[in-house]
Design a protein around this motif. Structure first.
Motif, PDB file in Angstrom:
ATOM      1  N   LEU A  14     -42.019  57.101 -15.459  1.00  0.00           N
ATOM      2  CA  LEU A  14     -40.660  57.434 -14.888  1.00  0.00           C
ATOM      3  C   LEU A  14     -40.010  56.263 -14.077  1.00  0.00           C
ATOM      4  N   GLU A  15     -38.814  56.038 -14.686  1.00  0.00           N
ATOM      5  CA  GLU A  15     -38.220  55.096 -13.932  1.00  0.00           C
ATOM      6  C   GLU A  15     -36.931  55.252 -12.886  1.00  0.00           C
ATOM      7  N   PRO A  16     -36.637  54.825 -12.122  1.00  0.00           N
ATOM      8  CA  PRO A  16     -35.451  55.433 -11.459  1.00  0.00           C
ATOM      9  C   PRO A  16     -34.158  55.184 -12.304  1.00  0.00           C
ATOM     10  N   PRO A  17     -33.189  56.119 -12.120  1.00  0.00           N
ATOM     11  CA  PRO A  17     -32.255  55.946 -12.790  1.00  0.00           C
ATOM     12  C   PRO A  17     -31.399  54.734 -12.456  1.00  0.00           C
ATOM     13  N   PRO A  18     -30.513  54.089 -13.213  1.00  0.00           N
ATOM     14  CA  PRO A  18     -29.813  52.685 -12.842  1.00  0.00           C
ATOM     15  C   PRO A  18     -28.793  53.049 -11.730  1.00  0.00           C
ATOM     16  N   SER A  19     -28.694  52.100 -10.913  1.00  0.00           N
ATOM     17  CA  SER A  19     -27.572  52.108  -9.855  1.00  0.00           C
ATOM     18  C   SER A  19     -26.182  52.440 -10.642  1.00  0.00           C
ATOM     19  N   PRO A  20     -25.297  53.264  -9.951  1.00  0.00           N
ATOM     20  CA  PRO A  20     -24.001  53.314 -10.540  1.00  0.00           C
ATOM     21  C   PRO A  20     -23.464  52.022 -10.445  1.00  0.00           C
ATOM     22  N   ASP A  21     -23.526  51.067  -9.803  1.00  0.00           N
ATOM     23  CA  ASP A  21     -22.965  49.745  -9.699  1.00  0.00           C
ATOM     24  C   ASP A  21     -22.993  49.282 -10.930  1.00  0.00           C
ATOM     25  N   TYR A  22     -24.259  49.306 -11.577  1.00  0.00           N
ATOM     26  CA  TYR A  22     -24.399  48.506 -12.810  1.00  0.00           C
ATOM     27  C   TYR A  22     -24.079  49.110 -14.191  1.00  0.00           C
ATOM     28  N   LYS A  23     -23.344  50.328 -13.787  1.00  0.00           N
ATOM     29  CA  LYS A  23     -22.706  51.150 -14.933  1.00  0.00           C
ATOM     30  C   LYS A  23     -21.522  50.148 -15.430  1.00  0.00           C
ATOM     31  N   VAL A  24     -21.615  50.219 -17.123  1.00  0.00           N
ATOM     32  CA  VAL A  24     -20.623  49.134 -17.676  1.00  0.00           C
ATOM     33  C   VAL A  24     -19.634  50.017 -18.330  1.00  0.00           C
ATOM     34  N   LEU A  25     -18.326  49.557 -17.729  1.00  0.00           N
ATOM     35  CA  LEU A  25     -17.208  50.280 -18.254  1.00  0.00           C
ATOM     36  C   LEU A  25     -16.637  49.405 -19.581  1.00  0.00           C
ATOM     37  N   ARG A  26     -16.429  50.035 -20.395  1.00  0.00           N
ATOM     38  CA  ARG A  26     -15.410  49.288 -21.630  1.00  0.00           C
ATOM     39  C   ARG A  26     -14.316  48.938 -21.082  1.00  0.00           C
ATOM     40  N   LEU A  27     -13.680  48.050 -21.600  1.00  0.00           N
ATOM     41  CA  LEU A  27     -12.462  47.362 -20.923  1.00  0.00           C
ATOM     42  C   LEU A  27     -11.383  48.459 -20.888  1.00  0.00           C
ATOM     43  N   ALA A  28     -10.991  49.278 -21.691  1.00  0.00           N
ATOM     44  CA  ALA A  28     -10.059  50.252 -21.675  1.00  0.00           C
ATOM     45  C   ALA A  28     -10.499  51.211 -20.492  1.00  0.00           C
ATOM     46  N   GLU A  29     -11.601  51.589 -20.317  1.00  0.00           N
ATOM     47  CA  GLU A  29     -12.068  52.545 -19.282  1.00  0.00           C
ATOM     48  C   GLU A  29     -11.844  51.594 -17.908  1.00  0.00           C
ATOM     49  N   ALA A  30     -12.059  50.354 -17.795  1.00  0.00           N
ATOM     50  CA  ALA A  30     -11.894  49.518 -16.536  1.00  0.00           C
ATOM     51  C   ALA A  30     -10.283  49.388 -16.390  1.00  0.00           C
ATOM     52  N   CYS A  31      -9.522  49.270 -17.345  1.00  0.00           N
ATOM     53  CA  CYS A  31      -8.304  49.233 -17.146  1.00  0.00           C
ATOM     54  C   CYS A  31      -7.748  50.356 -16.399  1.00  0.00           C
ATOM     55  N   ALA A  32      -8.274  51.780 -17.128  1.00  0.00           N
ATOM     56  CA  ALA A  32      -7.832  52.977 -16.627  1.00  0.00           C
ATOM     57  C   ALA A  32      -8.102  53.197 -14.951  1.00  0.00           C
ATOM     58  N   VAL A  33      -9.258  52.691 -14.637  1.00  0.00           N
ATOM     59  CA  VAL A  33      -9.583  52.606 -13.343  1.00  0.00           C
ATOM     60  C   VAL A  33      -8.893  51.916 -12.270  1.00  0.00           C
ATOM     61  N   ALA A  34      -8.315  50.678 -12.985  1.00  0.00           N
ATOM     62  CA  ALA A  34      -7.600  49.722 -12.067  1.00  0.00           C
ATOM     63  C   ALA A  34      -6.139  49.957 -12.270  1.00  0.00           C
ATOM     64  N   ARG A  35      -5.877  51.048 -13.122  1.00  0.00           N
ATOM     65  CA  ARG A  35      -4.456  51.465 -13.486  1.00  0.00           C
ATOM     66  C   ARG A  35      -3.530  50.237 -13.908  1.00  0.00           C
ATOM     67  N   MET A  36      -4.052  49.681 -15.035  1.00  0.00           N
ATOM     68  CA  MET A  36      -3.258  48.472 -15.658  1.00  0.00           C
ATOM     69  C   MET A  36      -3.441  48.674 -17.038  1.00  0.00           C
ATOM     70  N   SER A  37      -2.426  47.994 -17.837  1.00  0.00           N
ATOM     71  CA  SER A  37      -2.782  48.017 -19.620  1.00  0.00           C
ATOM     72  C   SER A  37      -3.810  47.009 -19.465  1.00  0.00           C
ATOM     73  N   VAL A  38      -4.571  47.387 -20.942  1.00  0.00           N
ATOM     74  CA  VAL A  38      -5.393  46.360 -21.625  1.00  0.00           C
ATOM     75  C   VAL A  38      -4.793  45.025 -21.725  1.00  0.00           C
ATOM     76  N   ARG A  39      -3.570  44.922 -22.185  1.00  0.00           N
ATOM     77  CA  ARG A  39      -2.881  43.641 -22.249  1.00  0.00           C
ATOM     78  C   ARG A  39      -2.896  42.661 -20.816  1.00  0.00           C
ATOM     79  N   THR A  40      -2.370  43.491 -19.915  1.00  0.00           N
ATOM     80  CA  THR A  40      -2.186  42.864 -18.391  1.00  0.00           C
ATOM     81  C   THR A  40      -3.911  42.302 -18.141  1.00  0.00           C
TER      82      THR A  40
END
Length: 84
Positions: A14-40
């Motif tokens: 049993l391994e501990p779950p990975p830290s949420p800080d290391y969760k990888v967001l796809r570029l579109a998801e990261a843009c949604a979090v930052a509230r900016m377009s993918v092009r920007t």
């Protein structure tokens, strides 16, 4: 206790779950979090002013949650903070 349960307990690591800080967001998801377009976001990355990215495949990049958060924090306008 059944024998197969004892076997599973002995061989299951049993391994501990990975830290949420290391969760990888796809570029579109990261843009949604930052509230900016993918092009920007792409323009900022090309100019060397975007967040660090993780190459997930030849055509797919992502942004670790921790890197996105650090990048957003670095962009906070210190002049806009007031003690109102």
């Amino acid at each position: 206790m059944p024998a197969f349960v004892a076997l599973l307990r002995r061989h299951t690591v049993l391994e501990p779950p990975p830290s949420p800080d290391y969760k990888v967001l796809r570029l579109a998801e990261a843009c949604a979090v930052a509230r900016m377009s993918v092009r920007t976001m792409r323009r900022l990355r090309e100019a060397g002013r975007g967040p660090r990215v993780v190459r997930l495949s030849d055509r797919l990049i992502g942004v670790r949650h921790a890197d996105l958060h650090a990048w957003l924090e670095s962009r906070v306008d210190k002049m806009s903070e007031c003690d109102c």
